[in-house]
Design a protein around this motif. Structure first.
Motif, mmCIF file in Angstrom:
data_model
loop_
_atom_site.group_PDB
_atom_site.id
_atom_site.type_symbol
_atom_site.label_atom_id
_atom_site.label_comp_id
_atom_site.label_asym_id
_atom_site.label_seq_id
_atom_site.Cartn_x
_atom_site.Cartn_y
_atom_site.Cartn_z
ATOM 1 N N UNK A 366 0.871 -1.224 0.134
ATOM 2 C CA UNK A 366 0.122 -0.104 0.104
ATOM 3 C C UNK A 366 0.863 1.120 0.051
ATOM 4 N N UNK A 367 1.935 1.383 0.745
ATOM 5 C CA UNK A 367 2.756 2.558 0.918
ATOM 6 C C UNK A 367 3.451 2.658 -0.401
ATOM 7 N N UNK A 368 3.975 1.768 -0.865
ATOM 8 C CA UNK A 368 4.929 1.788 -2.081
ATOM 9 C C UNK A 368 3.979 2.190 -3.268
ATOM 10 N N UNK A 369 2.769 1.829 -3.445
ATOM 11 C CA UNK A 369 1.917 2.126 -4.247
ATOM 12 C C UNK A 369 1.686 3.824 -4.282
ATOM 13 N N UNK A 370 1.382 4.342 -3.090
ATOM 14 C CA UNK A 370 1.034 5.369 -2.938
ATOM 15 C C UNK A 370 2.443 6.257 -3.172
ATOM 16 N N UNK A 371 3.380 5.938 -2.600
ATOM 17 C CA UNK A 371 4.677 6.667 -2.619
ATOM 18 C C UNK A 371 4.854 7.040 -4.344
ATOM 19 N N UNK A 372 4.557 6.103 -5.367
ATOM 20 C CA UNK A 372 4.973 6.187 -6.627
ATOM 21 C C UNK A 372 3.583 6.759 -7.417
ATOM 22 N N UNK A 373 2.458 6.750 -6.712
ATOM 23 C CA UNK A 373 1.150 7.334 -7.752
ATOM 24 C C UNK A 373 0.916 8.614 -7.263
ATOM 25 N N UNK A 374 1.092 8.929 -5.989
ATOM 26 C CA UNK A 374 0.661 10.084 -5.560
ATOM 27 C C UNK A 374 1.229 11.452 -6.152
ATOM 28 N N UNK A 375 2.292 11.454 -6.650
ATOM 29 C CA UNK A 375 2.994 12.644 -7.232
ATOM 30 C C UNK A 375 2.252 12.807 -8.542
ATOM 31 N N UNK A 380 -1.980 16.109 -11.497
ATOM 32 C CA UNK A 380 -3.399 16.319 -12.151
ATOM 33 C C UNK A 380 -4.306 17.031 -11.377
ATOM 34 N N UNK A 381 -4.389 16.739 -9.867
ATOM 35 C CA UNK A 381 -5.061 17.527 -9.050
ATOM 36 C C UNK A 381 -4.887 18.913 -9.008
ATOM 37 N N UNK A 382 -3.766 19.242 -9.049
ATOM 38 C CA UNK A 382 -3.289 20.909 -8.994
ATOM 39 C C UNK A 382 -3.656 21.492 -10.360
ATOM 40 N N UNK A 383 -3.645 20.602 -11.570
ATOM 41 C CA UNK A 383 -3.589 21.447 -12.743
ATOM 42 C C UNK A 383 -5.368 21.371 -12.884
ATOM 43 N N UNK A 384 -5.957 20.452 -12.455
ATOM 44 C CA UNK A 384 -7.738 20.695 -12.383
ATOM 45 C C UNK A 384 -8.021 21.632 -11.502
ATOM 46 N N UNK A 385 -7.271 21.926 -10.196
ATOM 47 C CA UNK A 385 -7.811 22.838 -9.522
ATOM 48 C C UNK A 385 -7.581 24.189 -10.085
ATOM 49 N N UNK A 386 -6.438 24.374 -10.710
ATOM 50 C CA UNK A 386 -5.960 25.793 -11.358
ATOM 51 C C UNK A 386 -6.240 26.067 -12.727
ATOM 52 N N UNK A 387 -7.038 24.880 -13.515
ATOM 53 C CA UNK A 387 -7.423 25.114 -14.640
ATOM 54 C C UNK A 387 -8.149 26.415 -15.103
ATOM 55 N N UNK A 407 3.673 13.770 -1.826
ATOM 56 C CA UNK A 407 3.908 12.400 -1.232
ATOM 57 C C UNK A 407 4.139 12.537 0.185
ATOM 58 N N UNK A 408 4.896 13.545 0.714
ATOM 59 C CA UNK A 408 5.281 13.633 2.090
ATOM 60 C C UNK A 408 3.658 13.954 2.852
ATOM 61 N N UNK A 409 3.022 14.881 2.306
ATOM 62 C CA UNK A 409 1.870 15.174 2.805
ATOM 63 C C UNK A 409 0.796 14.027 2.854
ATOM 64 N N UNK A 410 0.887 13.133 1.841
ATOM 65 C CA UNK A 410 -0.026 11.893 1.874
ATOM 66 C C UNK A 410 0.367 10.788 2.858
ATOM 67 N N UNK A 411 1.758 10.803 2.991
ATOM 68 C CA UNK A 411 2.163 9.653 3.914
ATOM 69 C C UNK A 411 1.716 10.219 5.413
ATOM 70 N N UNK A 412 2.209 11.630 5.732
ATOM 71 C CA UNK A 412 1.721 12.085 7.142
ATOM 72 C C UNK A 412 0.333 11.887 7.286
#
Length: 430
Positions: A366-375, A380-387, A407-412
């Motif tokens: 789970x943590x490795x999946x998030x570490x790879x995919x969160x960034x 994509x999320x920031x581009x959508x919010x600031x479109x 990444x760090x935000x999600x882990x914390x």
């Protein structure tokens, strides 16, 4: 059912990655998830079984990576001729000085004479050691410094490096444990972190050993090279029959082969860990973890058992380090950062459920999946919010730049949520 459901969710996310992004990315997550799960098992042995707070994980992982070089790489003949014998002689002198100092300390009576003798022996031994060792290092590192400049390895099959990596880490753990396991938990954490940094520093600076920061590339592989598969007519025909591009098919085949090796290792370790946990030895370790005073009153040698579990857990981490270096195909000492190999593995164990081997494995994936995919998801999320913002807007630029910290935000955030709503982890210890 909870265990099955949680594993189904994690592997469902990996399958979703394969369908929406690429199977190449999904298999890459699976392979590193398997290695991460093995690392988490090693830490879970120490913390979940015995309550040992080891934050020197990256040192043992690095020793496993070093084993891949020392076993798999062919020897550099010119370097051995230039100074190989003198390197061995210098190491022998260093070991002899240490052994002599230990014997002297034990045999001489306490007093000024013993202190003076120790100082004289150590100073004289240091200069003799450097007098033999330093010229040999200079001679070796001057041999084709751009491409070699080190002794190489034994040229054996790379799979042999996996158990050897575990043995190297176990030997280092025994030496550390003999001196540090009597310390209180916070001092043990400081000691293990400091020793891990020493190991990494030696690997970065001793070029004769594994080229230091110049890195060792092109390590042997236990699976075929992609280009060899692409040149195989039978493989190309099978790939065409399955409707796959030969290049993509070769990449997937290699990653599946690695996954097969890693799954076998993980299953063997899981079976051994589960058998140990259910045995009288496992119950004794948990009793020592829960109440050392009571266990010692019942006649258990707490320090010896702590040393035992510390060595076993470190050996598993060393094995995982050798597997990871084999997967990468190169040894890069500068990549052994505490964030990646200490904080991340500890998050895997805590989120998955310390004391539960299935929880450690779940946390690894789970943590490795998030570490790879969160960034990428964060971008994509920031581009959508600031479109809707002006492309030159400072706020848009700030949001896009902040995606790197997702990444760090999600882990914390994940760690806080798990500790709040499931303090014993997603799969608690029974």
């Amino acid at each position: 059912m909870r265990v099955i459901l949680l594993f189904a969710i994690v592997f469902g996310l990996i399958l979703l990655t394969g369908f929406t992004q690429s199977w190449n990315v999904a298999l890459g997550i699976v392979n590193m998830g398997l290695v991460s799960a093995i690392m988490a098992l090693g830490v879970n042995l120490q913390w979940g079984y015995a309550g040992l707070f080891n934050v020197g994980v990256m040192g043992f992982v690095a020793l496993g990576g070093l084993a891949a070089v020392l076993i798999g790489q062919p020897p550099v003949g010119a370097a051995w001729e230039a100074g190989g014998a003198r390197i061995l002689g210098g190491l022998a002198v260093g070991i002899a000085v240490i052994v002599a100092a230990v014997l002297l300390w034990k045999r001489l009576p306490v007093g000024r004479a013993r202190a003076i003798a120790m100082v004289v022996l150590l100073i004289a031994g240091f200069f003799v050691y450097r007098g033999v060792f330093d010229p040999a290092v200079e001679a070796i590192e001057s041999v084709n410094a751009a491409t070699e400049g080190y002794l190489g390895g034994l040229g054996l099959p790379i799979l042999i490096a996996w158990p050897v990596g575990g043995l190297l880490a176990a030997g280092a753990a025994w030496a550390i444990g003999k001196t540090a396991l009597g310390l209180r938990s916070d001092y043990l954490a400081i000691a293990t972190l400091g020793i891990a940094e020493i190991i990494i520093s030696v690997m970065r600076n001793e070029d004769w050993l594994a080229r230091g920061v110049k890195n060792v590339i092109g390590l042997p592989r236990p699976v075929p090279y992609e280009v060899d598969l692409q040149q195989s007519q039978a493989f190309v025909e099978r790939a065409a029959g399955a409707g796959l591009d030969p290049v993509m098919a070769s990449t997937l085949a290699v990653k599946l082969a690695y996954a097969g090796f890693f799954v076998v290792v993980l299953l063997v370790l899981l079976w051994l860990a589960q058998a140990a946990l259910a045995s009288p030895w496992g119950r004794m370790m948990r009793a020592i973890r829960d109440n050392e005073v009571a266990a010692e009153a019942m006649g258990k040698d707490v320090k010896a058992r702590h040393l035992q579990i510390f060595v076993l857990g470190s050996a598993v981490c060393g094995l995982a380090g050798a597997m990871m270096t084999t997967l990468d195909g190169q040894l890069t000492p500068s990549s052994y950062q505490p964030l990646r190999f200490t904080f991340l593995v500890w998050v895997m164990v805590i989120v998955g459920g310390s004391g539960n081997n299935y929880g450690a494995i779940l946390g690894g994936f789970l943590i490795w999946f998030l570490w790879v995919q969160v960034e990428p998801v964060g971008i994509w999320l920031m581009e959508t919010l600031s479109a809707g913002l002006d492309p030159a807007s400072p706020l848009r630029a700030h949001l896009l730049a902040s995606a790197a910290h997702m990444r760090l935000f999600t882990m914390g955030l994940l760690l806080l949520l798990v500790l709040r709503f499931s303090p014993r982890g997603l799969i608690p210890e029974r």
